[in-house]
Scaffold this motif. Sequence first.
Motif, short mmCIF file in Angstrom:
data_model
loop_
_atom_site.label_atom_id
_atom_site.label_comp_id
_atom_site.label_asym_id
_atom_site.label_seq_id
_atom_site.Cartn_x
_atom_site.Cartn_y
_atom_site.Cartn_z
N PRO A 1 -27.08 -20.55 -13.93
CA PRO A 1 -26.93 -21.89 -13.34
C PRO A 1 -27.96 -22.91 -13.82
O PRO A 1 -27.66 -24.10 -13.91
CB PRO A 1 -27.06 -21.64 -11.84
CG PRO A 1 -27.53 -20.26 -11.66
CD PRO A 1 -27.22 -19.50 -12.91
N ARG B 1 -22.61 -27.06 -12.62
CA ARG B 1 -22.69 -25.60 -12.64
C ARG B 1 -21.31 -24.96 -12.47
O ARG B 1 -20.98 -24.01 -13.17
CB ARG B 1 -23.65 -25.14 -11.54
CG ARG B 1 -25.10 -25.49 -11.87
CD ARG B 1 -26.01 -25.22 -10.70
NE ARG B 1 -27.41 -25.40 -11.08
CZ ARG B 1 -28.41 -25.34 -10.20
NH1 ARG B 1 -28.16 -25.13 -8.92
NH2 ARG B 1 -29.65 -25.50 -10.61
N ILE C 1 -23.78 -29.33 -8.43
CA ILE C 1 -22.78 -28.29 -8.19
C ILE C 1 -21.67 -28.37 -9.24
O ILE C 1 -21.27 -27.36 -9.82
CB ILE C 1 -22.15 -28.46 -6.78
CG1 ILE C 1 -23.21 -28.30 -5.70
CG2 ILE C 1 -21.03 -27.45 -6.57
CD1 ILE C 1 -22.71 -28.59 -4.29
N ILE D 1 -27.91 -24.41 -0.74
CA ILE D 1 -27.53 -23.21 -1.50
C ILE D 1 -27.64 -23.40 -3.01
O ILE D 1 -28.35 -22.68 -3.69
CB ILE D 1 -26.08 -22.79 -1.13
CG1 ILE D 1 -26.02 -22.51 0.35
CG2 ILE D 1 -25.62 -21.63 -1.99
CD1 ILE D 1 -25.35 -21.27 0.79
N CYS D 2 -26.95 -24.41 -3.51
CA CYS D 2 -27.00 -24.63 -4.96
C CYS D 2 -28.25 -25.46 -5.26
O CYS D 2 -28.18 -26.60 -5.72
CB CYS D 2 -25.72 -25.33 -5.43
SG CYS D 2 -25.51 -25.25 -7.21
N LYS E 1 -22.36 -19.51 -12.75
CA LYS E 1 -23.22 -18.71 -11.85
C LYS E 1 -24.12 -17.70 -12.57
O LYS E 1 -25.14 -17.30 -12.02
CB LYS E 1 -22.37 -17.99 -10.80
CG LYS E 1 -21.46 -16.93 -11.37
CD LYS E 1 -20.56 -16.37 -10.31
CE LYS E 1 -19.50 -15.49 -10.94
NZ LYS E 1 -18.40 -15.20 -10.08
N CYS F 1 -26.72 -18.08 -5.29
CA CYS F 1 -25.29 -17.90 -5.59
C CYS F 1 -24.64 -16.86 -4.68
O CYS F 1 -23.47 -16.99 -4.34
CB CYS F 1 -25.11 -17.51 -7.05
SG CYS F 1 -25.74 -18.78 -8.15
N CYS G 1 -17.05 -19.93 -9.78
CA CYS G 1 -18.10 -20.73 -10.44
C CYS G 1 -18.36 -20.20 -11.85
O CYS G 1 -18.78 -19.06 -12.02
CB CYS G 1 -19.38 -20.71 -9.61
SG CYS G 1 -20.72 -21.61 -10.41
N LEU H 1 -18.53 -21.06 -3.24
CA LEU H 1 -17.85 -21.38 -4.50
C LEU H 1 -18.08 -20.31 -5.56
O LEU H 1 -17.62 -20.44 -6.70
CB LEU H 1 -18.36 -22.74 -5.03
CG LEU H 1 -18.07 -23.96 -4.16
CD1 LEU H 1 -18.82 -25.17 -4.67
CD2 LEU H 1 -16.58 -24.24 -4.12
N GLU H 2 -18.77 -19.29 -5.20
CA GLU H 2 -19.24 -18.30 -6.18
C GLU H 2 -18.11 -17.65 -6.98
O GLU H 2 -18.22 -17.51 -8.20
CB GLU H 2 -20.06 -17.22 -5.47
CG GLU H 2 -20.94 -16.44 -6.41
CD GLU H 2 -20.70 -14.95 -6.28
OE1 GLU H 2 -19.94 -14.54 -5.39
OE2 GLU H 2 -21.26 -14.21 -7.10
N CYS I 1 -23.02 -18.46 -1.75
CA CYS I 1 -22.27 -19.69 -2.01
C CYS I 1 -20.76 -19.47 -1.86
O CYS I 1 -20.20 -18.55 -2.46
CB CYS I 1 -22.57 -20.18 -3.42
SG CYS I 1 -21.71 -21.70 -3.84
#
Length: 315
Positions: free
Chosen positions: A205, A143, A140, A182-183, A202, A190, A199, A195-196, A193
Amino acid sequence: MNISPHTTLLQWYEDYGRHDLPWRTNPDPYAIYISEIMLQQTQVKTVLERFYFPFLERFPTLNDLAEADLDDVLKMWEGLGYYTRARNLHTAARQCNGKLPDNAQDLLKLPGIGQSTAHAIAAFAYCEPLPIMDANVKRILHRYYALTERNDKKLWEYAYKLFDAAHPFEYNQAMMDIGATICLAKKPLCGFCPLETNCRGKTAPLTYPASKAKKIKPVRFRNIIVYQKENRYALIQRRTRFLSGLWGFYETQEKPDTPMKPIGEITQNYSHFTLQAHVYLCMESFLPEGYEWFSVEEIAQLSLSRADHKVVSLL
Ligand code: SF4
């Protein structure tokens, strides 16, 4: 307005986190410690279905583990692999005098506990504000910050940068869950996610981190000789670093010049090599030093490697 990644992460964990994992519902530091060591090189599903509960039933406290024979600990670890973990657990339990250290700095002094494991135990058992960095979290971070270089020292700086010190338990659990669900390594999701938004990786990735040159695993060719006397078979308790403490049959590179009957072949994949072996039965009374005789029933009570279990199935 850009919402903080901590806010979205916490909300995501509340909604989708794997709250029912037993080591998340049991606050006992010892149980958390056992789960973290088992999970170091083994998937959640395997630990959950076959190892976590039986191990805690057999050794319910740190003192029970400390007082146990190493043979019993290895037997309970059988099938989980990476047996150094079991030996270190046993040694660490004896060092602890019944109480696990309650902070990462002291946990790090125990054998088998590296920085990420020390942080995980401290964060989950004692809410110490420290980030973890297992393989999922590493992926994570690479990425999220679009990092191609594999450099653990620098990655720890990023781990602290993203960390939510106000919620060490939830943050670390959420990161592990995002990494596991997810990741994903091959197909990151994504769109789901939390954190998208921020990120950086993304859009591509799979390019973070840069892929490693593929190593070809060497193959070790061996002969395994099962010495038999009436209905008993010869095994030795290994003292070599690899598989130390486990019992095994006689293994050799050169085939001995004695009459033997071929009974099959086995293949076993280890992390750093593949074992391919021809297996023979030998009725010679000669027995190499250090070996002992066991019936099949007695062998079932010993802790054996997967390769040696395959040999037993040929008998
Ligand atoms: S947005 Fe995609 S690449 Fe970035 S952390 Fe989430 S799943 Fe991974």
